[in-house]
Design a protein around this motif. Structure first.
Motif, mmCIF file in Angstrom:
data_model
loop_
_atom_site.group_PDB
_atom_site.id
_atom_site.type_symbol
_atom_site.label_atom_id
_atom_site.label_comp_id
_atom_site.label_asym_id
_atom_site.label_seq_id
_atom_site.Cartn_x
_atom_site.Cartn_y
_atom_site.Cartn_z
ATOM 1 N N ILE A 79 0.828 -1.211 0.000
ATOM 2 C CA ILE A 79 0.000 0.000 0.000
ATOM 3 C C ILE A 79 0.862 1.261 0.000
ATOM 4 C CG2 ILE A 79 -1.497 1.362 1.536
ATOM 5 C CD1 ILE A 79 -2.931 -1.356 2.165
ATOM 6 N N ALA A 80 1.958 1.234 0.748
ATOM 7 C CA ALA A 80 2.838 2.411 0.813
ATOM 8 C C ALA A 80 3.464 2.705 -0.549
ATOM 9 C CB ALA A 80 3.924 2.193 1.857
ATOM 10 N N ILE A 81 3.812 1.674 -1.299
ATOM 11 C CA ILE A 81 4.404 1.867 -2.621
ATOM 12 C C ILE A 81 3.376 2.467 -3.574
ATOM 13 C CG2 ILE A 81 5.436 0.705 -4.605
ATOM 14 C CD1 ILE A 81 6.521 -1.407 -2.676
ATOM 15 N N ALA A 82 2.147 1.921 -3.544
ATOM 16 C CA ALA A 82 1.091 2.434 -4.423
ATOM 17 C C ALA A 82 0.798 3.893 -4.125
ATOM 18 C CB ALA A 82 -0.167 1.592 -4.271
ATOM 19 N N ALA A 83 0.805 4.255 -2.846
ATOM 20 C CA ALA A 83 0.537 5.647 -2.469
ATOM 21 C C ALA A 83 1.647 6.573 -2.962
ATOM 22 C CB ALA A 83 0.382 5.753 -0.954
ATOM 23 N N GLN B 6 -5.094 4.692 -8.418
ATOM 24 C CA GLN B 6 -6.088 5.523 -9.083
ATOM 25 C C GLN B 6 -6.808 6.430 -8.089
ATOM 26 O OE1 GLN B 6 -7.523 5.907 -12.336
ATOM 27 N NE2 GLN B 6 -5.589 5.053 -13.044
ATOM 28 N N LEU B 7 -7.168 5.865 -6.944
ATOM 29 C CA LEU B 7 -7.892 6.638 -5.941
ATOM 30 C C LEU B 7 -7.003 7.723 -5.335
ATOM 31 C CD1 LEU B 7 -9.870 3.782 -4.122
ATOM 32 C CD2 LEU B 7 -10.458 5.055 -6.196
ATOM 33 N N VAL B 8 -5.751 7.376 -5.066
ATOM 34 C CA VAL B 8 -4.813 8.377 -4.547
ATOM 35 C C VAL B 8 -4.634 9.505 -5.561
ATOM 36 C CG1 VAL B 8 -2.400 8.780 -3.901
ATOM 37 C CG2 VAL B 8 -3.598 6.771 -3.029
ATOM 38 N N SER B 9 -4.701 9.167 -6.841
ATOM 39 C CA SER B 9 -4.520 10.168 -7.902
ATOM 40 C C SER B 9 -5.731 11.068 -8.082
ATOM 41 C CB SER B 9 -4.217 9.469 -9.230
ATOM 42 O OG SER B 9 -3.026 8.713 -9.139
ATOM 43 N N GLY B 10 -6.851 10.749 -7.407
ATOM 44 C CA GLY B 10 -8.017 11.620 -7.477
ATOM 45 C C GLY B 10 -9.285 10.968 -7.965
ATOM 46 N N LEU C 45 1.084 8.450 -9.216
ATOM 47 C CA LEU C 45 1.078 9.189 -10.476
ATOM 48 C C LEU C 45 1.964 8.552 -11.541
ATOM 49 C CD1 LEU C 45 1.268 12.835 -9.064
ATOM 50 C CD2 LEU C 45 -0.767 11.539 -9.755
ATOM 51 N N HIS C 46 2.594 7.434 -11.196
ATOM 52 C CA HIS C 46 3.515 6.754 -12.117
ATOM 53 C C HIS C 46 3.148 5.264 -12.178
ATOM 54 C CE1 HIS C 46 6.274 10.273 -12.302
ATOM 55 N NE2 HIS C 46 5.772 10.486 -11.111
ATOM 56 N N PRO C 47 2.106 4.927 -12.925
ATOM 57 C CA PRO C 47 1.577 3.561 -12.875
ATOM 58 C C PRO C 47 2.581 2.470 -13.230
ATOM 59 C CG PRO C 47 0.594 4.826 -14.672
ATOM 60 C CD PRO C 47 1.308 5.794 -13.800
ATOM 61 N N ARG C 48 3.421 2.710 -14.201
ATOM 62 C CA ARG C 48 4.393 1.679 -14.561
ATOM 63 C C ARG C 48 5.381 1.433 -13.423
ATOM 64 N NH1 ARG C 48 6.193 -0.095 -19.522
ATOM 65 N NH2 ARG C 48 5.315 1.716 -20.588
ATOM 66 N N LYS C 49 5.926 2.519 -12.875
ATOM 67 C CA LYS C 49 6.873 2.389 -11.766
ATOM 68 C C LYS C 49 6.196 1.754 -10.563
ATOM 69 C CE LYS C 49 10.299 5.095 -9.188
ATOM 70 N NZ LYS C 49 10.897 6.447 -8.996
ATOM 71 N N MET C 50 4.950 2.162 -10.306
ATOM 72 C CA MET C 50 4.186 1.585 -9.197
ATOM 73 C C MET C 50 4.020 0.085 -9.381
ATOM 74 S SD MET C 50 0.980 0.227 -8.420
ATOM 75 C CE MET C 50 0.067 0.750 -9.870
ATOM 76 N N ALA C 51 3.580 -0.322 -10.554
ATOM 77 C CA ALA C 51 3.320 -1.741 -10.795
ATOM 78 C C ALA C 51 4.597 -2.567 -10.683
ATOM 79 C CB ALA C 51 2.685 -1.932 -12.172
ATOM 80 N N GLU C 52 5.686 -2.058 -11.209
ATOM 81 C CA GLU C 52 6.956 -2.792 -11.151
ATOM 82 C C GLU C 52 7.430 -2.944 -9.706
ATOM 83 O OE1 GLU C 52 9.465 -0.503 -13.680
ATOM 84 O OE2 GLU C 52 8.718 -1.408 -15.544
ATOM 85 N N VAL D 73 4.469 14.266 -3.657
ATOM 86 C CA VAL D 73 4.213 15.593 -4.224
ATOM 87 C C VAL D 73 5.369 16.026 -5.123
ATOM 88 C CG1 VAL D 73 4.014 18.043 -3.650
ATOM 89 C CG2 VAL D 73 2.650 16.351 -2.398
ATOM 90 N N ARG D 74 6.580 15.642 -4.767
ATOM 91 C CA ARG D 74 7.755 16.068 -5.533
ATOM 92 C C ARG D 74 7.885 15.340 -6.863
ATOM 93 N NH1 ARG D 74 10.638 16.243 -0.404
ATOM 94 N NH2 ARG D 74 11.867 14.378 -0.896
ATOM 95 N N GLN D 75 7.131 14.282 -7.034
ATOM 96 C CA GLN D 75 7.177 13.542 -8.301
ATOM 97 C C GLN D 75 6.199 14.164 -9.293
ATOM 98 O OE1 GLN D 75 7.337 9.249 -8.119
ATOM 99 N NE2 GLN D 75 7.439 9.360 -5.894
ATOM 100 N N LYS D 76 6.686 14.458 -10.486
ATOM 101 C CA LYS D 76 5.822 15.060 -11.512
ATOM 102 C C LYS D 76 4.979 13.969 -12.166
ATOM 103 C CE LYS D 76 9.005 18.841 -12.562
ATOM 104 N NZ LYS D 76 9.812 19.520 -13.614
ATOM 105 N N PRO D 77 3.718 14.277 -12.454
ATOM 106 C CA PRO D 77 2.877 13.304 -13.158
ATOM 107 C C PRO D 77 3.453 13.000 -14.530
ATOM 108 C CG PRO D 77 1.563 15.095 -12.253
ATOM 109 C CD PRO D 77 2.988 15.509 -12.127
ATOM 110 N N ILE D 78 3.185 11.766 -14.986
ATOM 111 C CA ILE D 78 3.657 11.417 -16.336
ATOM 112 C C ILE D 78 2.729 12.060 -17.375
ATOM 113 C CG2 ILE D 78 4.718 9.263 -15.629
ATOM 114 C CD1 ILE D 78 2.228 7.837 -16.637
#
Length: 357
Positions: free
Chosen positions: A142-146, A185-189, A150-157, A352-357
């Protein structure tokens, strides 16, 4: 980005709320021991699971989540080497391979198997996973997904890699990654509505999520062009990504009635396996998308493996309502809550410091 903190704190609160009433499969017994409706943290009764802990404590699954949170904060990224070092030095020395032992008062099957292979058989990390069909990996990640919402590929990997440390069944890993894709997705809004699966399928088509995909649109037959460019992913099919959408559809369909909502545990099943747990969590998180308290209390009062149900539901609803949407009494009643809040805030700042893809 209060949704980041909402997701991780929502999970930890759900975990702790279920600690004192965990694994009652006889609901009449649970009502006798814990009251007709559980509304707060309670201390486990003597002879029950987690005996010796007190109201507001977290389980070993919660401890693993916080361990991963600490690793993410220290490394400012997901570092498998750092996390496995923590397992080797902070958790495994306190285990002996038996269930009713270890930090948190109980050690789940996947962790017992990893301990045996790592400590007794001296295997390297990467060769310690077992066949447990439970939700521990999904909950820990859960911590990784949160963080990487905003980076689905990095999150999934990263989620997949972390889960594979302790669980290796492809179907279980796929469902665990799918849960965290929903959470991201939910964390992203987004909200947990029937449309959630279409959003996830779009990420499959783009190659951001590692699921095999042949069909097009709303699962229509593929054209010749689609067949030629079919996305071949790590997981056999994207079906695990569809469960959340169907559960949300059930929660919003006026012709489908589950009353009271805690009986969702009887419909999808009270046991520990992930295929019982996820549909119930998705249903409750959709039905009570703006009401953390109702969602988590119905998860808990359904009995059985209510700790996982509450933790998963708590993360999903916490992500939708944000930290401010979790009742204050649950935060203050959570033992060591200031430490967890500080970690959640740090992860939120990293996100927050990570820019959306």
């Amino acid at each position: 980005m209060q949704r980041v903190a909402g997701a991780v704190m929502g999970a930890l609160v759900g975990d702790a709320l279920a600690l004192g009433c965990h694994w009652y499969y006889d609901l009449a017994e649970m009502r006798r021991d814990c009251g007709p409706w559980i509304t707060d943290f309670i201390t486990p009764r003597p002879g029950r699971y987690h005996e010796g802990l007190v109201a507001g404590d977290i389980s070993q699954t919660g401890i693993l989540l916080t361990m991963l949170m600490e690793s993410l904060v220290l490394c400012e990224d997901y570092s498998e080497d750092d996390f496995t070092r923590r397992l080797d030095t902070e958790l495994f020395p306190h285990l002996d391979g038996t269930p009713m032992q270890g930090p948190g008062g109980y050690t789940n099957q996947s962790i017992r198997e990893a301990w045996r292979k790592r400590v007794t058989e001296e295997r390297p990390w990467g060769a310690c996973a077992g066949d447990a069909d439970t939700t521990e990996g999904a909950e820990r990640a859960i911590a990784i997904a949160a963080l990487y919402a905003l980076h689905p590929r990095k999150m999934a990997e990263a989620v997949c890699s972390n889960i594979l440390l302790t669980q290796c069944d492809p179907a279980i890993v796929a469902m665990s990654v799918a849960f965290n894709a929903v959470l991201a997705q939910l964390v992203s809004g987004a909200s947990l509505t029937p449309q959630i699966s279409a959003k996830l399928m779009a990420q499959v088509h783009s190659g951001a999520l590692p699921f095999h995909m042949v069909t097009q649109g709303h699962l229509q037959p593929p054209t010749a062009a689609d067949s030629e460019k079919a996305h071949v992913g790590q997981f056999a099919s994207p079906d695990a990504l569809l469960t959340a959408g169907y559960a949300a559809l059930a929660a919003t369909d006026m012709d489908i009635v589950i009353e009271p909502a805690w009986k969702v545990s009887l419909i999808y099943g009270m046991p520990c396996a992930i295929y019982h747990q996820l549909p119930a969590a998705y249903y409750l998180a959709s039905r009570f998308s703006d009401d953390y308290e109702s969602a988590v209390l119905h998860a808990i009062n359904g009995g059985g493996q209510n700790m996982s149900r509450a933790m998963l539901t708590g993360a999903l609803v916490g992500a939708q309502v944000g930290l401010e949407g979790i009742p204050r009494r649950f935060i203050t009643g959570l033992r060591d809550s200031q430490r967890y809040l500080a970690l959640a805030s740090e992860i939120e700042q990293l996100a927050v410091r990570q820019k959306p893809i």
